[in-house]
Design an enzyme around this catalytic site. Structure first.
Site, short mmCIF file in Angstrom:
data_model
loop_
_atom_site.label_atom_id
_atom_site.label_comp_id
_atom_site.label_asym_id
_atom_site.label_seq_id
_atom_site.Cartn_x
_atom_site.Cartn_y
_atom_site.Cartn_z
N LEU A 77 0.85 -1.17 0.00
CA LEU A 77 0.00 0.00 0.00
C LEU A 77 0.90 1.23 0.00
CD1 LEU A 77 -2.74 -0.84 2.69
CD2 LEU A 77 -2.91 -1.08 0.21
N ASP A 78 0.46 2.29 -0.65
CA ASP A 78 1.20 3.54 -0.60
C ASP A 78 1.36 3.99 0.85
OD1 ASP A 78 1.24 3.60 -3.37
OD2 ASP A 78 -0.57 4.83 -3.51
N ARG A 79 2.39 4.77 1.10
CA ARG A 79 2.69 5.21 2.47
C ARG A 79 1.48 5.88 3.13
NH1 ARG A 79 4.33 10.04 4.51
NH2 ARG A 79 4.56 10.92 2.43
N ARG A 122 -5.68 6.28 -7.01
CA ARG A 122 -5.53 7.73 -6.89
C ARG A 122 -5.46 8.39 -8.26
NH1 ARG A 122 -0.21 7.72 -3.66
NH2 ARG A 122 -0.42 10.00 -3.78
#
Length: 276
Positions: free
Chosen positions: A117-119, A220
């Site tokens: 997962l993205d930060r 996103r």
């Protein structure tokens, strides 16, 4: 005194080291970062630095912090058996370095991330407890047999409340982001995203999102391409939209996993649903 090592990779040019670390370590002040900098407890690409230098894209940053100076993040275990552990990753934490390290320390066993997962995206992450399990899970994910579902707050409302969107995504390594196109272009990969509106508010929507393909920044970037960026997203949304609704943190969460396509010793997982 025992120190914890935190590791990060810079995804943009020109940000000074103190600001970069303050944005990546939740609750750790600039004053504390300055202290560690002066003590030589910060390394860039393996070399100590005591100066607040500007970072470049791809720089690896390590900071060593005494346990007494930072409150350990809470990583909730959602499911665990002999082969896997599924945890809820908090925001401001990368998957490959810090999440893996902290979970390994928590359970006393080295674990391996099979997806990321993205930060700034929180939610469910699957970790394997051995290399065989890692390989089997990564194969199931590559074959699109493990279904990952997210919830997001998106700007605006949708005329169609449930639909599947297809586009083409191309990485821009220099800008540390991706671009989305309606038609195929050289170097781009197809992305398929399913969206269903759960609720509508004054100017934004709560949307359930299922990834059919799993590309870098897919949700996103695809949402922004559709004209409905994720609220609080600093990369694909805009300050005017984020300020309008008052969201300073990315409103995206991985909420459900449905296992399928698992072979060998992991066949028992097929059909299993894990959600928050």
């Amino acid at each position: 005194m025992i120190s914890m090592k935190y590791s990060f990779v810079c995804e943009e040019d020109g940000k000074n080291i103190k600001r970069f670390l303050s944005e990546n370590i939740d609750g750790f002040s600039l004053a504390k970062i300055d202290r560690q900098l002066k003590l030589g407890e910060i390394r860039i690409n393996g070399k100590k630095t005591r100066e607040n230098i500007l970072l470049s894209f791809g720089d690896k940053v390590d900071i060593f912090i005494p346990e007494s100076m930072v409150e350990a993040p809470v990583i909730e275990t959602v499911y665990e058996d002999d082969n896997i552990i599924v945890v809820f990753k908090p925001v401001n934490m990368d998957t490959e370095n810090n999440l893996v390290r902290l979970v390994s320390s928590k359970i006393g066993l080295k674990v391996f991330a099979v997806h990321r997962l993205d930060r700034n995206t929180e939610g469910l992450v699957i970790l394997a407890k051995d290399r065989e399990t890692e390989s089997l899970l990564m194969r199931a994910i590559k074959e699109r047999k493990i279904i990952k579902t997210y919830r997001a707050l998106l700007s605006g409302t949708f005329e169609n409340k449930k639909f599947t969107a297809t586009a083409y995504l191309k990485k821009d390594e220099k800008a540390a982001k991706v671009n989305v196109f309606s038609l195929p272009v050289s170097g781009a990969k197809e992305i398929v995203t399913r969206l269903e509106t759960v609720a509508e508010y004054d100017g934004y929507s709560d949307v359930e999102i299922e990834l059919v393909t799993g590309r870098t920044h897919q949700i996103r970037a695809h949402a922004a391409f559709l004209g409905h960026p994720v609220l609080g997203d600093g990369k694909y949304s805009t300050n005017s939209i984020n300020n309008k609704f008052g969201f300073k943190r990315q409103q995206l969460r991985a909420v459900k996993l449905v296992f399928g396509g698992c072979k060998g010793k992991l066949e028992y997982l097929n059909g299993k649903v894990i959600k928050v």
